[in-house]
Design a protein around this motif. Structure first.
Motif, PDB file in Angstrom:
ATOM      1  N   LEU A  44       0.820  -1.213   0.000  1.00 29.11           N
ATOM      2  CA  LEU A  44       0.000   0.000   0.000  1.00 29.11           C
ATOM      3  C   LEU A  44       0.851   1.258   0.000  1.00 29.11           C
ATOM      4  N   THR A  45       2.007   1.203   0.634  1.00 30.67           N
ATOM      5  CA  THR A  45       2.872   2.369   0.756  1.00 30.67           C
ATOM      6  C   THR A  45       4.326   1.912   0.760  1.00 30.67           C
ATOM      7  N   ALA A  46       5.201   2.775   0.246  1.00 35.43           N
ATOM      8  CA  ALA A  46       6.631   2.440   0.204  1.00 35.43           C
ATOM      9  C   ALA A  46       7.275   2.521   1.583  1.00 35.43           C
ATOM     10  N   VAL A  47       6.621   3.227   2.492  1.00 37.05           N
ATOM     11  CA  VAL A  47       7.148   3.344   3.857  1.00 37.05           C
ATOM     12  C   VAL A  47       6.809   2.067   4.619  1.00 37.05           C
ATOM     13  N   ARG A  48       7.818   1.413   5.186  1.00 36.42           N
ATOM     14  CA  ARG A  48       7.617   0.110   5.823  1.00 36.42           C
ATOM     15  C   ARG A  48       7.638   0.171   7.346  1.00 36.42           C
ATOM     16  N   ASP A  49       8.397   1.092   7.888  1.00 39.48           N
ATOM     17  CA  ASP A  49       8.572   1.163   9.335  1.00 39.48           C
ATOM     18  C   ASP A  49       7.405   1.921   9.976  1.00 39.48           C
ATOM     19  N   PRO A  50       6.684   1.307  10.941  1.00 40.57           N
ATOM     20  CA  PRO A  50       5.532   1.976  11.547  1.00 40.57           C
ATOM     21  C   PRO A  50       5.851   3.346  12.167  1.00 40.57           C
ATOM     22  N   ALA A  51       7.042   3.496  12.734  1.00 38.96           N
ATOM     23  CA  ALA A  51       7.408   4.795  13.305  1.00 38.96           C
ATOM     24  C   ALA A  51       7.501   5.857  12.214  1.00 38.96           C
ATOM     25  N   GLN A  56       5.396  10.246   8.594  1.00 35.09           N
ATOM     26  CA  GLN A  56       5.274  10.594   7.174  1.00 35.09           C
ATOM     27  C   GLN A  56       3.858  10.461   6.634  1.00 35.09           C
ATOM     28  N   HIS A  57       3.013   9.688   7.309  1.00 30.32           N
ATOM     29  CA  HIS A  57       1.631   9.518   6.856  1.00 30.32           C
ATOM     30  C   HIS A  57       0.615  10.130   7.830  1.00 30.32           C
ATOM     31  N   LEU A  58       0.559   9.609   9.058  1.00 31.58           N
ATOM     32  CA  LEU A  58      -0.491  10.071   9.976  1.00 31.58           C
ATOM     33  C   LEU A  58      -0.323  11.533  10.361  1.00 31.58           C
ATOM     34  N   LEU A  59       0.864  11.911  10.866  1.00 32.05           N
ATOM     35  CA  LEU A  59       1.053  13.298  11.288  1.00 32.05           C
ATOM     36  C   LEU A  59       1.039  14.238  10.084  1.00 32.05           C
ATOM     37  N   ASP A  60       1.549  13.782   8.961  1.00 32.78           N
ATOM     38  CA  ASP A  60       1.514  14.573   7.739  1.00 32.78           C
ATOM     39  C   ASP A  60       0.068  14.908   7.364  1.00 32.78           C
ATOM     40  N   CYS A  61      -0.827  13.946   7.518  1.00 36.96           N
ATOM     41  CA  CYS A  61      -2.242  14.172   7.212  1.00 36.96           C
ATOM     42  C   CYS A  61      -2.950  14.941   8.330  1.00 36.96           C
ATOM     43  N   LEU A  62      -2.590  14.661   9.573  1.00 38.81           N
ATOM     44  CA  LEU A  62      -3.195  15.407  10.685  1.00 38.81           C
ATOM     45  C   LEU A  62      -2.864  16.896  10.605  1.00 38.81           C
ATOM     46  N   ALA A  63      -1.735  17.242   9.970  1.00 35.85           N
ATOM     47  CA  ALA A  63      -1.353  18.646   9.837  1.00 35.85           C
ATOM     48  C   ALA A  63      -2.347  19.446   9.001  1.00 35.85           C
ATOM     49  N   VAL A  64      -3.133  18.773   8.166  1.00 28.00           N
ATOM     50  CA  VAL A  64      -4.095  19.506   7.325  1.00 28.00           C
ATOM     51  C   VAL A  64      -5.483  19.590   7.957  1.00 28.00           C
ATOM     52  N   VAL A  65      -5.705  18.903   9.072  1.00 26.46           N
ATOM     53  CA  VAL A  65      -7.048  18.822   9.651  1.00 26.46           C
ATOM     54  C   VAL A  65      -7.579  20.211  10.015  1.00 26.46           C
ATOM     55  N   GLN A  66      -6.792  20.994  10.764  1.00 29.17           N
ATOM     56  CA  GLN A  66      -7.278  22.300  11.192  1.00 29.17           C
ATOM     57  C   GLN A  66      -7.510  23.249  10.015  1.00 29.17           C
ATOM     58  N   PRO A  67      -6.578  23.350   9.041  1.00 30.98           N
ATOM     59  CA  PRO A  67      -6.865  24.190   7.877  1.00 30.98           C
ATOM     60  C   PRO A  67      -8.128  23.771   7.120  1.00 30.98           C
ATOM     61  N   ALA A  90      -3.705   4.410   0.382  1.00 30.25           N
ATOM     62  CA  ALA A  90      -4.046   3.690   1.613  1.00 30.25           C
ATOM     63  C   ALA A  90      -5.054   4.449   2.478  1.00 30.25           C
ATOM     64  N   GLY A  91      -5.619   5.526   1.914  1.00 37.42           N
ATOM     65  CA  GLY A  91      -6.618   6.305   2.655  1.00 37.42           C
ATOM     66  C   GLY A  91      -6.054   7.573   3.256  1.00 37.42           C
ATOM     67  N   LEU A  92      -5.025   8.106   2.602  1.00 34.84           N
ATOM     68  CA  LEU A  92      -4.331   9.281   3.116  1.00 34.84           C
ATOM     69  C   LEU A  92      -4.553  10.468   2.175  1.00 34.84           C
ATOM     70  N   PRO A  93      -5.240  11.506   2.612  1.00 29.32           N
ATOM     71  CA  PRO A  93      -5.660  11.783   3.983  1.00 29.32           C
ATOM     72  C   PRO A  93      -7.088  11.364   4.329  1.00 29.32           C
ATOM     73  N   GLY A  94      -7.829  10.740   3.389  1.00 26.97           N
ATOM     74  CA  GLY A  94      -9.257  10.523   3.593  1.00 26.97           C
ATOM     75  C   GLY A  94      -9.642   9.852   4.898  1.00 26.97           C
ATOM     76  N   VAL A  95      -8.972   8.742   5.234  1.00 17.79           N
ATOM     77  CA  VAL A  95      -9.303   8.025   6.470  1.00 17.79           C
ATOM     78  C   VAL A  95      -9.009   8.897   7.691  1.00 17.79           C
ATOM     79  N   VAL A  96      -7.869   9.588   7.676  1.00 19.84           N
ATOM     80  CA  VAL A  96      -7.502  10.463   8.798  1.00 19.84           C
ATOM     81  C   VAL A  96      -8.546  11.566   8.971  1.00 19.84           C
ATOM     82  N   LEU A  97      -9.013  12.139   7.875  1.00 20.82           N
ATOM     83  CA  LEU A  97     -10.030  13.193   7.947  1.00 20.82           C
ATOM     84  C   LEU A  97     -11.354  12.640   8.476  1.00 20.82           C
TER      85      LEU A  97
END
Length: 219
Positions: A44-51, A56-67, A90-97
């Motif tokens: 689903l994504t090239a990033v493999r490490d959960p940290a 790179q995915h969750l916080l990156d998408c959470l950064a757009v929530v307030q705007p 993989a649902g980024l940013p849709g699932v996070v939103l």
């Protein structure tokens, strides 16, 4: 037993000054686990490490929530926004939103069947009843239009606008999440579309440029 990335997620949310609904952090961590698990089989994504996924995915998408919340309020849809997320992967940013804004109706569209299937599974497991996933080309979609259309590293601005123009509701706007905006890309925006704001973002733990390019049909 606490989740190994719970503290890092909480720190990131605090750094963003973000208020999330009750249970949202647990849902975000469960979503992270689902990406990591499915990624072993479906790429689903090239990033493999959960940290790294967290930053790179969750916080990156959470950064757009307030705007996006602020713009939804400006559109008169603070609590009932209809949003289309294009090339959702993989649902980024849709699932996070959808997790962050339970009142919003979020539709994720992707041309890759396994990615749409994954998003549907996430919605089912996390109880996100207002989240939909569509396996289709966005330009062939029909039905009610959307007040906001988002994308994250999906395509050039001109392609994003051209492919999704028919899905935008009157008075609606586009929000393109990008690393940076080149002058060539800016110049290629159609003359009947207004780029009314380029909003710089800071992602906790990520030393990289990020922005939202806001667009709407010109008056």
């Amino acid at each position: 037993m606490s989740h190994p990335h719970a503290a890092a997620l909480a720190r990131g949310i605090t750094a963003l000054g973000l208020t999330l609904p009750e249970g949202a952090e647990a849902q975000l961590l469960a979503y992270l686990d689902l990406i990591a698990r499915w990624n072993q089989v479906y790429n689903l994504t090239a990033v493999r490490d959960p940290a790294q996924m967290l930053t790179q995915h969750l916080l990156d998408c959470l950064a757009v929530v307030q705007p996006l919340r602020q713009q939804a309020t400006a559109l008169g849809h603070a609590d009932d926004l209809r949003l289309l997320d294009v090339g959702s992967g993989a649902g980024l940013p849709g699932v996070v939103l959808a997790i962050a804004n339970p009142g919003w109706s979020v539709t994720c569209v992707d041309t890759v069947a396994k990615k749409a299937t994954f998003i549907r599974q996430v919605g089912a497991e996390l109880g996100l009843r207002q989240l939909q996933a569509v396996h289709q080309r966005v330009e062939t979609m029909s039905g009610a239009p959307y007040a906001m259309i988002t994308s994250r590293a999906f395509a050039s601005l001109v392609d994003f606008i051209t492919l999704t123009r028919g899905r935008l509701a009157p008075g609606g706007c586009w929000a393109a999440m990008k690393a940076h905006l080149t002058e060539d890309e800016r110049q290629a925006v159609p003359t009947d579309v207004s780029m009314f704001h380029v909003e710089r973002l800071t992602v906790p733990g990520l030393d990289a440029e990020r922005c939202i390019v806001w667009l709407r049909p010109a008056d």
